[in-house]
Scaffold this active site. Structure first.
Site, mmCIF file in Angstrom:
data_model
loop_
_atom_site.group_PDB
_atom_site.id
_atom_site.type_symbol
_atom_site.label_atom_id
_atom_site.label_comp_id
_atom_site.label_asym_id
_atom_site.label_seq_id
_atom_site.Cartn_x
_atom_site.Cartn_y
_atom_site.Cartn_z
ATOM 1 N N ASP A 85 0.846 -1.196 0.000
ATOM 2 C CA ASP A 85 0.000 0.000 0.000
ATOM 3 C C ASP A 85 0.890 1.259 0.000
ATOM 4 O O ASP A 85 2.113 1.153 0.232
ATOM 5 C CB ASP A 85 -0.883 -0.077 1.271
ATOM 6 C CG ASP A 85 -2.125 0.783 1.191
ATOM 7 O OD1 ASP A 85 -2.450 1.266 0.100
ATOM 8 O OD2 ASP A 85 -2.772 0.967 2.236
ATOM 9 N N HIS A 86 0.272 2.423 -0.188
ATOM 10 C CA HIS A 86 0.954 3.738 -0.212
ATOM 11 C C HIS A 86 2.460 3.729 0.032
ATOM 12 O O HIS A 86 2.923 3.577 1.168
ATOM 13 C CB HIS A 86 0.380 4.616 0.898
ATOM 14 C CG HIS A 86 -1.028 4.993 0.683
ATOM 15 N ND1 HIS A 86 -1.410 6.027 -0.132
ATOM 16 C CD2 HIS A 86 -2.166 4.469 1.209
ATOM 17 C CE1 HIS A 86 -2.724 6.134 -0.103
ATOM 18 N NE2 HIS A 86 -3.212 5.194 0.692
ATOM 19 N N HIS A 182 -8.638 8.912 4.661
ATOM 20 C CA HIS A 182 -8.134 7.831 5.525
ATOM 21 C C HIS A 182 -8.419 8.099 6.998
ATOM 22 O O HIS A 182 -8.301 9.233 7.462
ATOM 23 C CB HIS A 182 -6.620 7.689 5.342
ATOM 24 C CG HIS A 182 -6.212 7.296 3.961
ATOM 25 N ND1 HIS A 182 -5.804 8.210 3.028
ATOM 26 C CD2 HIS A 182 -6.166 6.089 3.352
ATOM 27 C CE1 HIS A 182 -5.501 7.580 1.899
ATOM 28 N NE2 HIS A 182 -5.715 6.295 2.069
ATOM 29 N N HIS A 210 -9.965 4.495 -1.646
ATOM 30 C CA HIS A 210 -9.260 4.421 -0.355
ATOM 31 C C HIS A 210 -10.158 4.993 0.738
ATOM 32 O O HIS A 210 -11.177 5.612 0.467
ATOM 33 C CB HIS A 210 -7.972 5.241 -0.429
ATOM 34 C CG HIS A 210 -6.867 4.542 -1.164
ATOM 35 N ND1 HIS A 210 -5.688 4.179 -0.567
ATOM 36 C CD2 HIS A 210 -6.767 4.125 -2.456
ATOM 37 C CE1 HIS A 210 -4.908 3.575 -1.445
ATOM 38 N NE2 HIS A 210 -5.536 3.538 -2.615
ATOM 39 N N GLY A 211 -9.715 4.801 1.978
ATOM 40 C CA GLY A 211 -10.446 5.389 3.102
ATOM 41 C C GLY A 211 -11.758 4.682 3.358
ATOM 42 O O GLY A 211 -12.798 5.303 3.587
ATOM 43 N N SER A 213 -13.028 2.913 5.808
ATOM 44 C CA SER A 213 -13.646 2.738 7.135
ATOM 45 C C SER A 213 -14.685 3.806 7.391
ATOM 46 O O SER A 213 -14.329 4.976 7.580
ATOM 47 C CB SER A 213 -12.579 2.835 8.240
ATOM 48 O OG SER A 213 -11.614 1.831 8.064
ATOM 49 N N ASN A 232 -10.283 -0.257 -0.373
ATOM 50 C CA ASN A 232 -9.281 -0.427 0.692
ATOM 51 C C ASN A 232 -9.855 -0.140 2.072
ATOM 52 O O ASN A 232 -10.445 0.925 2.295
ATOM 53 C CB ASN A 232 -8.138 0.575 0.490
ATOM 54 C CG ASN A 232 -7.212 0.200 -0.641
ATOM 55 O OD1 ASN A 232 -7.500 -0.686 -1.424
ATOM 56 N ND2 ASN A 232 -6.079 0.878 -0.719
ATOM 57 N N VAL A 233 -9.611 -1.062 2.985
ATOM 58 C CA VAL A 233 -10.096 -0.894 4.362
ATOM 59 C C VAL A 233 -8.942 -1.141 5.337
ATOM 60 O O VAL A 233 -8.202 -2.127 5.177
ATOM 61 C CB VAL A 233 -11.226 -1.903 4.666
ATOM 62 C CG1 VAL A 233 -11.751 -1.704 6.079
ATOM 63 C CG2 VAL A 233 -12.358 -1.773 3.661
ATOM 64 N N THR A 235 -8.436 1.177 8.937
ATOM 65 C CA THR A 235 -8.624 1.730 10.283
ATOM 66 C C THR A 235 -9.602 0.944 11.155
ATOM 67 O O THR A 235 -9.279 0.576 12.285
ATOM 68 C CB THR A 235 -9.094 3.199 10.170
ATOM 69 O OG1 THR A 235 -8.081 3.919 9.469
ATOM 70 C CG2 THR A 235 -9.301 3.828 11.537
HETATM 71 P P1 13P Z 1 -8.959 3.371 6.132
HETATM 72 O O1 13P Z 1 -7.813 3.110 7.054
HETATM 73 O O2 13P Z 1 -9.548 4.722 6.312
HETATM 74 O O3 13P Z 1 -9.977 2.281 6.165
HETATM 75 O O4 13P Z 1 -8.341 3.383 4.654
HETATM 76 C C1 13P Z 1 -7.540 2.325 4.244
HETATM 77 C C2 13P Z 1 -6.831 2.676 3.003
HETATM 78 O O5 13P Z 1 -7.307 3.426 2.186
HETATM 79 C C3 13P Z 1 -5.526 2.058 2.793
HETATM 80 O O6 13P Z 1 -4.909 2.473 1.635
#
Ligand code: 13P
Length: 282
Positions: A85-86, A182, A210-211, A213, A232-233, A235
């Site tokens: 990831d990132h 995120h 992304h983001g 959660s 993508n999940v 948090t």
């Molecule tokens: P969250 O942590 O907000 O669920 O996002 C995860 C994410 O986008 C990882 O790249």
């Protein structure tokens, strides 16, 4: 062994007009839970390592991560992808690919678009030689803690730039900024679905959200129908892990060695709900 390339999993998602779900994982507990529930529900899944969890937080290493996913996935039938990831560090990405990450994200979203294209294209060149996929980011998905990030449309992906970005960078998929961020949201996000439709119409590569959660399910269902093929999940998955450990310790459980099982059972219950959002069955 059921390790599959992320690009193949995203193609399956695209053909089924839905998304594949990618979970940030840190260790055996997270990886084993994700793969177990994917197998139970007959859905492809992607295990992602966020580099900071390895080199700053010491949860794992890229090599241990890859080996763990491979080992856990060796007896399942569903496709399991491995993704970095990132990451904006060229050397780290190349080292990760050499460890077996056949899908990586180069995050150049903080750079002017021309530089983002140039850097992504350089990573793509190396990745092609190794046989890996590259996810890029166009626009900037920020952090939910600031609220401003998710609402700042200047940072959203511009549909009119998307086609040239994908073509010139050679990326295999692209993360889009359409109102998500995120971390835990302070304000319920409102995904810009009209923008997503335009980006989807302008591009041929799978789109990534992304983001994940805390975005309401009704919005997610629309986004998945309108072009998101990787979701993508992180948090909320990690927070549940932490809360489960905290409760276990506070309850003064008689056997410390029961902790992993407690964690895995709780994560699996969460994953059963979350994975239903993807409509693929294999
Ligand atoms: P969250 O942590 O907000 O669920 O996002 C995860 C994410 O986008 C990882 O790249």
């Amino acid at each position: 062994m059921s390790i599959e390339k992320v690009s193949t999993i995203l193609k399956m998602a695209d053909e089924a007009n839905t998304t594949a779900i990618a979970f940030n994982c840190t260790d055996y507990n997270t990886i084993a839970s994700v793969v177990k529930v994917a197998e139970e529900l007959s859905k492809p899944v992607i295990c992602m390592l966020y580099p900071e969890h390895a080199h700053l937080k010491h949860w794992t290493t890229p090599k241990i991560f890859v080996e763990t996913v491979r080992d856990v996935a060796k007896n399942v039938k569903v496709p399991v992808g491995i993704h970095l990831d990132h990451c904006s560090d060229f050397d780290y990405i190349v080292a990760a690919m050499r460890c077996g990450f056949d899908s990586v994200m180069y995050d150049g979203s903080m750079l002017p678009v021309e530089e983002n294209i140039k850097n992504t294209a350089e990573i793509v060149k190396v990745a092609k030689a190794i046989g890996a996929d590259v996810e890029a980011e166009l626009g900037r998905v920020g952090f939910a803690s600031t609220v401003a990030d998710q609402n700042d449309t200047d940072k959203y992906t511009k549909p009119e730039v998307a086609a040239a970005f994908c073509e010139q960078s050679g990326c295999s998929s692209v993360a889009v900024a359409i109102g998500s961020a995120h971390g835990f949201y302070k304000e319920t996000p409102r995904l810009d679905i009209e923008r997503l439709k335009k980006i989807n119409a302008a591009t041929d590569v799978p789109l990534v959200l992304h983001g994940g959660s805390g975005i309401p399910n009704d919005q997610l269902e629309v986004a998945f129908r309108e072009g998101i093929n990787k979701f993508n999940v992180g948090t909320e998955f990690f927070y549940l892990y932490y809360q489960t450990m905290k409760k276990f310790c506070e309850a003064g459980h008689p056997d410390f060695f029961d902790l992993p099982l407690e964690v895995q059972n709780t994560l699996e219950n969460y994953l059963r709900q979350k994975m239903q959002l993807s409509k693929i069955r294999v």
